[in-house]
Design an enzyme around this catalytic site. Sequence first.
Site, mmCIF file in Angstrom:
data_model
loop_
_atom_site.group_PDB
_atom_site.id
_atom_site.type_symbol
_atom_site.label_atom_id
_atom_site.label_comp_id
_atom_site.label_asym_id
_atom_site.label_seq_id
_atom_site.Cartn_x
_atom_site.Cartn_y
_atom_site.Cartn_z
ATOM 1 N N GLU A 195 45.407 37.263 47.731
ATOM 2 C CA GLU A 195 46.639 37.739 47.118
ATOM 3 C C GLU A 195 47.506 38.630 48.011
ATOM 4 O O GLU A 195 47.673 39.823 47.745
ATOM 5 C CB GLU A 195 46.318 38.458 45.799
ATOM 6 C CG GLU A 195 45.661 37.530 44.799
ATOM 7 C CD GLU A 195 45.427 38.165 43.424
ATOM 8 O OE1 GLU A 195 45.634 39.381 43.279
ATOM 9 O OE2 GLU A 195 45.036 37.426 42.506
ATOM 10 N N GLU A 313 41.105 31.462 41.548
ATOM 11 C CA GLU A 313 40.782 32.398 40.464
ATOM 12 C C GLU A 313 41.481 31.905 39.211
ATOM 13 O O GLU A 313 42.677 31.587 39.236
ATOM 14 C CB GLU A 313 41.294 33.820 40.768
ATOM 15 C CG GLU A 313 40.515 34.544 41.827
ATOM 16 C CD GLU A 313 40.970 35.996 42.010
ATOM 17 O OE1 GLU A 313 41.625 36.556 41.109
ATOM 18 O OE2 GLU A 313 40.671 36.558 43.078
HETATM 19 C C1 BGC Z 1 41.395 41.131 41.603
HETATM 20 C C2 BGC Z 1 40.608 41.740 40.485
HETATM 21 C C3 BGC Z 1 41.205 41.412 39.143
HETATM 22 C C4 BGC Z 1 41.433 39.937 39.042
HETATM 23 C C5 BGC Z 1 42.132 39.589 37.763
HETATM 24 C C6 BGC Z 1 41.481 39.684 41.361
HETATM 25 O O1 BGC Z 1 42.109 39.078 42.433
HETATM 26 O O2 BGC Z 1 40.770 41.361 42.795
HETATM 27 O O3 BGC Z 1 40.543 43.125 40.655
HETATM 28 O O4 BGC Z 1 40.336 41.805 38.121
HETATM 29 O O5 BGC Z 1 42.143 39.443 40.142
HETATM 30 O O6 BGC Z 1 43.297 40.331 37.657
#
Ligand code: BGC
Length: 372
Positions: A195, A313
Amino acid sequence: MRDLSVKRSVDLSALWSITALLLLTSASCGAGDQPNPRDVENISGIDNLIAEIAKIDFDPDIDPFHQNMRLGRGINLGNALEAPYEGKWGVSLDESYFQIIAEAGFNSIRIPIRWSGHAKMEPPYEIDPDFFSRIDWAIEQTLSRNLIAVINMHHYEDLMEQPQSQKERFLALWDQIAARYRYESVDLFFEILNEPTLNLTPELWNEYLEEAIGVIRKTNPSRLIIIGTALWGEMFALEELILPEDDRNIIVTIHYYRPFAFTHQGAEWIPWSHLWLNLEWIGDQSDVQEVDYDLKHLQSWSVENNRPIFVGELGTYYRADIRSRIRWTEYVTRQSEQKGFSWAYWEFGAGFGVYDIARADWNYSLLNALIP
Ligand code: BGC
């Protein structure tokens, strides 16, 4: 998963035409005919054909779309090695986790890592040897169970805030990581940065990613590299992403948490997110339309740019009601698969978790939504 038959049939037809041309060329040079060494055109013609054959990719192992299919269904071992130190956010990795993940039917594990918190601040920015050994262990635990391991660079906050002053360190970290794993199995993938955001703008990110690829390719010419979009891994930042044209051994990643107010309701680190509590995801027409629109856009980008997509993710926070979580998870993962994307659930055993570490058991309804 993506249908490779189109690409393969193109390859095969190319092979047939080349073989036919080779046969014709050798037939025209009949028995007893001496090839004329000065017949440069003829010789270079054959050379060109041979060169063309060499260019054809018959090895599925180096086809990034094939690699993406192998990445398949994954899980993030989050809140462990990307915490300020392991255990600080409630998750310390245990050998048993790798085993139960493999037994549950996942194909891959994404291991988020806070390298920047375990390396010197001065050149040559040496990575702490104990931390490196711990990462060796996590990679081995993954690979030895025939799972693909993705290691990334997570929570490098200084780089997001002061990209210029951190760039040298960022590249030096990759130099060390790449050198250490240069002989590691091809099932280890590198993801350059989680990110990119804030002052690491889409334009700067394009520069930095190219330099990072250059650093990695010095020692890992054929390692699969995963590259995410700027603006927090947003899919709409795909339009701004510039990748080196000639490096095809790349998978592109985005993160999918839409609708954000639903997936992040009550998340303590998001201001005002308590106002989103009780939002449901019913899976009615308007709910699925939104997801369909996004995934279609992703797929078009993937086809137009000939790059595979890893949804690195996706997940919902535990404060949302479990039925909505199950519906959303099932819909997003199945639809992603149908479009040929691989994915990794965020995450294993913390706030978004699908495994309850205290009870030492899966949340089976959520697990079944991921892996029916
Ligand atoms: C972050 C986390 C977060 C997740 C969802 C991830 O990329 O590192 O800290 O909980 O995204 O927001």
